[in-house]
Design a protein around this motif. Structure first.
Motif, short mmCIF file in Angstrom:
data_model
loop_
_atom_site.label_atom_id
_atom_site.label_comp_id
_atom_site.label_asym_id
_atom_site.label_seq_id
_atom_site.Cartn_x
_atom_site.Cartn_y
_atom_site.Cartn_z
N LEU A 271 0.83 -1.21 0.00
CA LEU A 271 0.00 0.00 0.00
C LEU A 271 0.86 1.26 0.00
CD1 LEU A 271 -2.93 0.94 0.04
CD2 LEU A 271 -2.84 0.95 2.54
N ALA A 272 2.04 1.19 0.63
CA ALA A 272 2.90 2.37 0.74
C ALA A 272 3.46 2.79 -0.61
CB ALA A 272 4.04 2.09 1.71
N ILE A 273 3.82 1.84 -1.47
CA ILE A 273 4.41 2.19 -2.76
C ILE A 273 3.41 2.92 -3.66
CG2 ILE A 273 5.36 1.23 -4.91
CD1 ILE A 273 6.82 -0.84 -3.18
N PRO A 274 2.18 2.40 -3.86
CA PRO A 274 1.23 3.20 -4.64
C PRO A 274 0.86 4.51 -3.96
CG PRO A 274 0.18 1.22 -3.77
CD PRO A 274 1.64 1.07 -3.56
N SER A 275 0.86 4.55 -2.62
CA SER A 275 0.63 5.80 -1.90
C SER A 275 1.72 6.81 -2.23
CB SER A 275 0.60 5.55 -0.39
OG SER A 275 -0.48 4.73 -0.01
N ALA A 276 2.97 6.33 -2.27
CA ALA A 276 4.08 7.22 -2.59
C ALA A 276 3.97 7.74 -4.01
CB ALA A 276 5.40 6.47 -2.39
N PHE A 277 3.61 6.85 -4.95
CA PHE A 277 3.47 7.29 -6.34
C PHE A 277 2.34 8.30 -6.48
CE2 PHE A 277 6.03 3.57 -7.65
CZ PHE A 277 6.83 4.20 -8.59
N MET A 278 1.24 8.05 -5.80
CA MET A 278 0.11 8.98 -5.88
C MET A 278 0.52 10.36 -5.39
SD MET A 278 -3.55 8.72 -3.90
CE MET A 278 -4.61 10.17 -3.78
N GLN A 403 -9.59 19.03 -5.40
CA GLN A 403 -8.88 17.76 -5.53
C GLN A 403 -8.31 17.29 -4.20
OE1 GLN A 403 -5.65 16.37 -5.59
NE2 GLN A 403 -4.60 18.20 -4.81
N CYS A 404 -7.98 18.19 -3.29
CA CYS A 404 -7.46 17.77 -1.98
C CYS A 404 -8.49 16.93 -1.23
CB CYS A 404 -7.10 19.00 -1.14
SG CYS A 404 -5.50 19.72 -1.55
N GLY A 405 -9.75 17.39 -1.25
CA GLY A 405 -10.81 16.62 -0.62
C GLY A 405 -11.00 15.27 -1.29
N LEU A 406 -10.98 15.25 -2.61
CA LEU A 406 -11.14 14.00 -3.34
C LEU A 406 -9.97 13.05 -3.09
CD1 LEU A 406 -12.43 15.53 -6.70
CD2 LEU A 406 -13.79 14.26 -5.03
N SER A 407 -8.76 13.59 -2.99
CA SER A 407 -7.60 12.75 -2.67
C SER A 407 -7.71 12.16 -1.27
CB SER A 407 -6.30 13.57 -2.80
OG SER A 407 -6.07 13.97 -4.13
N GLY A 408 -8.29 12.94 -0.34
CA GLY A 408 -8.54 12.41 1.00
C GLY A 408 -9.50 11.23 0.98
N ILE A 409 -10.51 11.31 0.11
CA ILE A 409 -11.44 10.19 -0.05
C ILE A 409 -10.69 8.96 -0.55
CG2 ILE A 409 -13.46 9.37 -1.33
CD1 ILE A 409 -14.37 12.33 -1.46
N VAL A 410 -9.81 9.17 -1.51
CA VAL A 410 -9.03 8.06 -2.08
C VAL A 410 -8.19 7.38 -1.00
CG1 VAL A 410 -7.11 7.53 -3.65
CG2 VAL A 410 -8.99 9.01 -4.40
N GLY A 412 -8.64 7.47 2.31
CA GLY A 412 -9.48 6.85 3.32
C GLY A 412 -10.00 5.50 2.89
N CYS A 413 -10.27 5.35 1.60
CA CYS A 413 -10.79 4.08 1.08
C CYS A 413 -9.70 3.07 0.74
CB CYS A 413 -11.63 4.34 -0.17
SG CYS A 413 -13.16 5.26 0.11
N GLY A 414 -8.46 3.55 0.61
CA GLY A 414 -7.38 2.65 0.22
C GLY A 414 -7.26 2.48 -1.27
N TRP A 415 -7.63 3.52 -2.04
CA TRP A 415 -7.58 3.47 -3.51
C TRP A 415 -6.29 4.07 -4.04
CZ3 TRP A 415 -12.87 6.37 -4.02
CH2 TRP A 415 -13.91 5.51 -3.67
N GLN A 416 -5.22 4.02 -3.31
CA GLN A 416 -4.00 4.71 -3.74
C GLN A 416 -3.49 4.25 -5.10
OE1 GLN A 416 -4.71 3.85 -0.63
NE2 GLN A 416 -3.63 5.08 0.89
N ARG A 417 -3.74 3.00 -5.43
CA ARG A 417 -3.28 2.51 -6.73
C ARG A 417 -4.03 3.21 -7.86
NH1 ARG A 417 -2.37 -3.78 -6.91
NH2 ARG A 417 -1.11 -3.04 -5.16
N ILE A 418 -5.34 3.37 -7.69
CA ILE A 418 -6.13 4.12 -8.68
C ILE A 418 -5.63 5.56 -8.74
CG2 ILE A 418 -8.43 5.00 -9.23
CD1 ILE A 418 -9.59 2.50 -7.94
N GLY A 419 -5.41 6.15 -7.56
CA GLY A 419 -4.94 7.53 -7.49
C GLY A 419 -3.61 7.73 -8.20
N ALA A 420 -2.73 6.74 -8.11
CA ALA A 420 -1.43 6.86 -8.76
C ALA A 420 -1.58 6.92 -10.28
CB ALA A 420 -0.54 5.68 -8.37
N PHE A 421 -2.45 6.07 -10.84
CA PHE A 421 -2.66 6.09 -12.29
C PHE A 421 -3.34 7.38 -12.74
CE2 PHE A 421 -2.20 1.41 -11.90
CZ PHE A 421 -1.24 1.22 -12.88
#
Length: 488
Positions: A271-278, A403-410, A412-421
């Motif tokens: 989870l940390a790697i896609p979080s870092a990329f995002m 986008q800051c609020g939307l990124s917070g949603i990402v 919170g849900c654990g969608w960091q991989r989607i966020g990175a793309f």
């Protein structure tokens, strides 16, 4: 809120949303209970109670860098350009990566806290610290070669040489920042925010004296400002560690060091790697503007102005960033507790608040545009250039606030991989190419760089809105439960 309480407070349905939900067996259409005005106001109150202190902490931590740049700015354009370039480079290669990896705790710790697996918060924090400190070693080696890297990518030789000296004194701060990022997320996911504000405030006040002394009295010159930054990071780390150790508020979540933290490190990295990329893909695009400004005509002026405008934007960004941090906590806590409807309400509320604050902040920026440049420089040319950029900054920060609020949603849900793309496509297929086109082909200079980034922000927001609208919140709550069980 049940029907009896709704009638008692005289609230009527404000929003009635019929959303399509999908499960493994197929799909069916269900109508959720109407969201009332009282529920919205209660959620606004919860988010603001979290966001306010988080904004303060973020601003105070940013002020550590801003104060240093303000001191350095009065040494001349070369010193300011070098310090700005070094800060940008270290932020790109170090701080943003560490902050991104640590943001995995927004999901892991937040959902564990919501599920009442309190002891896991301490385990998650220790595991994150261990991994981030290991990552800090190659980052420190990279920062030690700042001068050579900047020259290799085409930066001015004089600016690169001074930036390299400045960056060497930021290396201790990399390791302090790795620990600090984990501590902050450990505390905020359990809604402990006021102590962080007090500690960050004390550290910032102390930094003013430290920076002045090291800059003007120690003989270090602008390098004294870099050393002051590193010292302030470690002071913050030590004070937070003492609070976690001795405060009764952390008695359930901090039970001491455990060898369990060394287990499942690869699961954390998942989870940390896609979080870092995002995080990094977004952050790097803004920092690349400063690097690109170094190869524009009149690089000392362009770099100084871009760094000033980016610092103003970054300070303002702390406001919606606080909202993003608050909603990531709210959503992760509610999903971990098995409350999908409350998580959906939190997502709706933060989007509305992000738009509202963007309008207010934009108006304030435009009204104060004539004075902002003087806070960083006494050069009339620099001040006038900053003034001309402010309306564009106001537009950028309005979109960035959403986008800051939307990124917070990402998160919170654990969608960091989607966020990175999404961030990869938004900034590097749209934002940066557009910025280069406007700045170098249409000869718009720094204004062109900012216009390109605005284009990337718009694309990013559009994708995140589409993902959020299509979310099956019950399924997300189920996934949160599975994630907590796997961690335990």
């Amino acid at each position: 809120m049940d029907r009896e309480n709704q009638n008692q407070f005289g609230s009527s349905p404000l929003i009635s949303i019929c959303e399509e939900e999908f499960d493994e067996a197929g799909s069916e259409r269900k109508c959720e209970k109407s969201i009332t005005k009282n529920e919205i106001l209660e959620e606004v109150k919860k988010q603001l109670c979290l966001a306010g202190p988080l904004m303060a902490v973020s601003l105070l931590q940013k002020f550590v860098q801003v104060i240093s740049l303000m001191f350095v700015g009065h040494l001349g354009e070369l010193s300011l350009s070098a310090a700005s370039m070094a800060n940008s480079f270290v932020s790109m290669t170090g701080f943003s990566l560490l902050a991104g990896m640590a943001s995995a705790l927004d999901t892991l710790s937040g959902q564990s806290f919501g599920a009442k697996q309190y002891h896991m918060l301490g385990i998650h924090m220790q595991r994150a610290m261990f991994v981030l400190l290991l990552v800090s070693i190659p980052l420190a080696i990279t920062v030690a070669n700042t001068r050579s890297i900047l020259i290799f990518v085409g930066q001015n030789a004089d600016i690169a040489a001074e930036a390299g000296k400045f960056a060497h004194f930021l290396i201790p701060g990399i390791f302090g920042n790795a620990i600090l990022a984990c501590q902050i997320r450990f505390l905020r996911t359990q809604n402990i925010v006021v102590p962080m504000v007090l500690i960050a405030g004390f550290t910032t006040l102390l930094h003013i004296f430290t920076c002045w002394f090291l800059l003007f009295k120690s003989g270090l010159g602008n390098r004294g400002a870099a050393l002051a930054n590193s010292i302030s990071y470690w002071i913050n780390v030590i004070l937070l560690a003492l609070y976690v150790k001795f405060s009764p508020s952390c008695s359930r979540t901090w039970t001491g060091f455990s060898m369990e933290a060394l287990q499942n490190c690869f699961s954390f990295l998942g989870l940390a790697i896609p979080s870092a990329f995002m995080t990094c893909l977004e952050f790097w695009s803004f920092e690349l503007m400063v690097l690109l400004s170094g190869i524009l005509p009149n690089p000392e002026l362009e770099t100084s102005v871009l760094s000033i405008s980016l610092n103003i934007s970054t300070i303002v960004w702390r406001i919606p960033s606080g909202l993003g941090g608050a909603v990531s906590i709210r959503i992760s806590n509610e999903l971990g507790a098995g409350h999908p409807r409350a998580a959906r309400l939190a997502a709706y509320v933060v989007t509305m608040m992000g738009m509202s604050q963007g309008v207010v902040v934009g108006v304030v920026l435009i009204l104060t545009r004539k004075a902002l440049g003087y806070a960083y420089s006494s050069e009339i040319e620099v001040v006038k250039y900053v003034e001309a950029l402010i309306p564009i900054l106001a537009t950028a920060n309005f979109v960035d606030g959403i986008q800051c609020g939307l990124s917070g949603i990402v998160r919170g849900c654990g969608w960091q991989r989607i966020g990175a793309f999404v961030n990869l496509g938004s900034y590097y297929l749209v934002g940066i190419p557009s910025a280069i086109l406007f700045a170098f082909v249409f000869h718009m200079g720094g204004k062109g760089l900012w216009l390109g980034i605005i284009g990337g922000l718009i694309v990013q927001v559009s994708f995140f809105v589409a993902v959020t609208i299509r979310t099956n919140w019950k399924l997300q709550a189920k996934k949160a439960t599975e994630r907590v069980c796997e961690g335990t």
